[in-house]
Design a protein around this motif. Structure first.
Motif, PDB file in Angstrom:
ATOM      1  N   ALA A   1      12.899  -0.955   9.241  1.00 59.92           N
ATOM      2  CA  ALA A   1      11.937  -0.061   8.602  1.00 59.92           C
ATOM      3  C   ALA A   1      10.749  -0.830   8.011  1.00 59.92           C
ATOM      4  O   ALA A   1       9.609  -0.352   8.064  1.00 59.92           O
ATOM      5  CB  ALA A   1      12.636   0.738   7.508  1.00 59.92           C
ATOM      6  N   LEU A   2      10.991  -1.982   7.470  1.00 59.78           N
ATOM      7  CA  LEU A   2       9.904  -2.785   6.902  1.00 59.78           C
ATOM      8  C   LEU A   2       8.958  -3.287   7.979  1.00 59.78           C
ATOM      9  O   LEU A   2       7.769  -3.497   7.712  1.00 59.78           O
ATOM     10  CB  LEU A   2      10.488  -3.979   6.130  1.00 59.78           C
ATOM     11  N   GLY A   3       9.475  -3.452   9.171  1.00 60.49           N
ATOM     12  CA  GLY A   3       8.659  -3.986  10.249  1.00 60.49           C
ATOM     13  C   GLY A   3       7.535  -3.068  10.661  1.00 60.49           C
ATOM     14  O   GLY A   3       6.524  -3.522  11.151  1.00 60.49           O
TER      15      GLY A   3
ATOM     16  N   SER B   1       0.832  -1.193   0.000  1.00 59.89           N
ATOM     17  CA  SER B   1       0.000   0.000   0.000  1.00 59.89           C
ATOM     18  C   SER B   1       0.867   1.244   0.000  1.00 59.89           C
ATOM     19  O   SER B   1       2.063   1.197   0.346  1.00 59.89           O
ATOM     20  CB  SER B   1      -0.907   0.021   1.234  1.00 59.89           C
ATOM     21  N   SER B   2       0.272   2.367  -0.386  1.00 56.30           N
ATOM     22  CA  SER B   2       1.014   3.626  -0.343  1.00 56.30           C
ATOM     23  C   SER B   2       1.368   3.994   1.090  1.00 56.30           C
ATOM     24  O   SER B   2       2.432   4.560   1.353  1.00 56.30           O
ATOM     25  CB  SER B   2       0.185   4.740  -0.984  1.00 56.30           C
ATOM     26  N   ARG B   3       0.479   3.663   2.018  1.00 55.86           N
ATOM     27  CA  ARG B   3       0.756   3.961   3.427  1.00 55.86           C
ATOM     28  C   ARG B   3       1.998   3.221   3.907  1.00 55.86           C
ATOM     29  O   ARG B   3       2.841   3.789   4.595  1.00 55.86           O
ATOM     30  CB  ARG B   3      -0.466   3.571   4.268  1.00 55.86           C
ATOM     31  N   HIS B   4       2.108   1.945   3.533  1.00 59.55           N
ATOM     32  CA  HIS B   4       3.284   1.163   3.932  1.00 59.55           C
ATOM     33  C   HIS B   4       4.540   1.708   3.255  1.00 59.55           C
ATOM     34  O   HIS B   4       5.612   1.794   3.875  1.00 59.55           O
ATOM     35  CB  HIS B   4       3.079  -0.308   3.584  1.00 59.55           C
ATOM     36  N   ALA B   5       4.421   2.071   1.977  1.00 62.38           N
ATOM     37  CA  ALA B   5       5.579   2.611   1.254  1.00 62.38           C
ATOM     38  C   ALA B   5       6.085   3.893   1.916  1.00 62.38           C
ATOM     39  O   ALA B   5       7.295   4.077   2.113  1.00 62.38           O
ATOM     40  CB  ALA B   5       5.200   2.881  -0.202  1.00 62.38           C
TER      41      ALA B   5
END
Length: 383
Positions: free
Chosen positions: A381-383, A312-316
């Motif tokens: 950061a991915l977490g 999602s854009s939020r996750h990105a």
């Protein structure tokens, strides 16, 4: 000193255009800051220099170095990558001409052609230049004056077969321009593969230290060189002496830097490719990348840029704003690692066009830091 193509890349990068100072013997040539030059009688110029816009010895040294590392005859240095592109486009195009550009090109290049030259009467068409069928269809539809390609492209790392595209462009009566910024001449030599002109944002890997803005144009065509050189002089978007010197210094270590960038990026791409939190990884060094075979054939390494897509854009946005060692910033190609959210940063200008970047994409410019530190930063950061 030597700029011979019989010498290896690293030797050319270190020595081309770098003549020791004749007066003192200094190994590093001095930086020439003078804006004007004494004439030995009216029109009798010393080594051709008269005024800083028309020529500067430090800029001349860089231009010889640029030509040498690209295996070309001529090089020109500009105040920015877009200044180099602007000079080339205005030198070669006239109202009514058309540019065929890749659908994954730098937003600034598209903006320059479409919005600055468009009102002048230049047309632009977009196609997937990594797809031979799309290229054939586009060239059959109409004949462009220029075919403009980035390979690897920005930011989705599409790979285009330069030799094949060169043949197709030339058969159609078009010139081929290759933006070689992402690969750099350390990893890819478009002139040898048939390109007519190579352009660079020298701000990126050529300078390599995020401390200079510059652009470059390289060709083996005397006609193209003379036209572009006239625009360089007449429009005046030249690189200053300190910028030229910083770029020259950066180029001397380009070969070894690109090795480390590629090594680190390869490790990171593999790590991300195996991570369930990442939907897609874009890196030509991965065996499943659609352009892997072509990249292997025409490049000596896969470069330092890795793009990833999350759900999602939020996750990105979260990933881009959560790194610590990767710095959230525009640009790429420096020794330090950067993270970028193209949709709202580098490619905001092409939103709503055929070049729009999905808002789920994060682009990494992988630096030369310790790889374990970079991997730890991304994992957190991915977490």
């Amino acid at each position: 000193m030597t700029s011979s193509t019989t010498h290896g890349f690293d030797s050319r990068a270190v020595h081309a255009g770098q003549h020791p100072d004749a007066t003192t013997g200094a190994v590093i040539p001095p930086v020439h800051f003078s804006s004007t030059y004494v004439q030995d009688g009216i029109g009798n110029l010393r080594e051709g220099y008269e005024y800083g816009r028309s020529g500067n010895p430090t800029r001349t040294a860089l231009e010889r170095q640029l030509a040498a590392i690209e295996g070309a005859e001529f090089g020109l240095s500009f105040a920015s990558g877009l200044a180099a592109e602007d000079a080339l486009l205005r030198a070669l195009l006239a109202p009514g001409d058309e540019v065929l550009i890749g659908n994954d090109a730098y937003g600034g290049s598209y903006r320059l052609i479409a919005r600055l030259l468009g009102p002048w009467g230049v047309r632009v068409r977009v196609a997937d230049l990594s797809d031979p069928a799309a290229v054939a269809a586009a060239l059959q539809q109409s004949t462009p004056r220029l075919v403009w390609v980035e390979t690897p492209s920005n930011p989705l790392l599409r790979i285009t077969d330069i030799a094949a595209l060169s043949r197709a462009a030339h058969e159609a009566g078009a010139l081929l321009v290759v933006d070689n910024t992402f690969a750099s001449p350390a990893l890819q030599q478009p002139i040898a593969l048939g390109a007519d002109v190579v352009v660079h944002s020298a701000t990126k890997y050529l300078g390599g230290h995020s401390d200079v803005v510059g652009g470059a144009l390289v060709t083996s065509s005397a006609a193209i060189y003379e036209k572009a050189k006239f625009l360089q002089f007449a429009a005046g978007a030249v690189s200053g002496p300190l910028d030229a010197w910083l770029t020259t210094r950066g180029i001397k270590t380009l070969g070894i830097r690109m090795q480390r960038h590629s090594e680190n990026a390869g490790r990171i791409a593999q790590f991300l490719d195996e991570d369930a939190r990442v939907a897609t990884v874009y890196y030509p060094g991965l065996a499943h990348h659609p352009g892997h075979a072509i990249a292997t054939a025409q490049m000596s390494g896969f470069g330092g840029i890795v793009s990833l897509e999350v759900g999602s854009s939020r996750h990105a946005r979260h990933v881009a704003e959560s790194t610590r060692l990767f710095t959230l910033a525009e640009s790429l190609g420096g020794v330090e690692s950067l993270v970028n959210y193209p949709d709202e940063m580098t490619h905001a200008s092409v939103r709503g066009t055929e070049l729009a970047v999905p808002d789920t994409i994060v682009r990494l410019s992988v630096g030369i830091e310790s790889i374990d530190d970079l991997l730890e930063d991304l994992d957190r950061a991915l977490g």
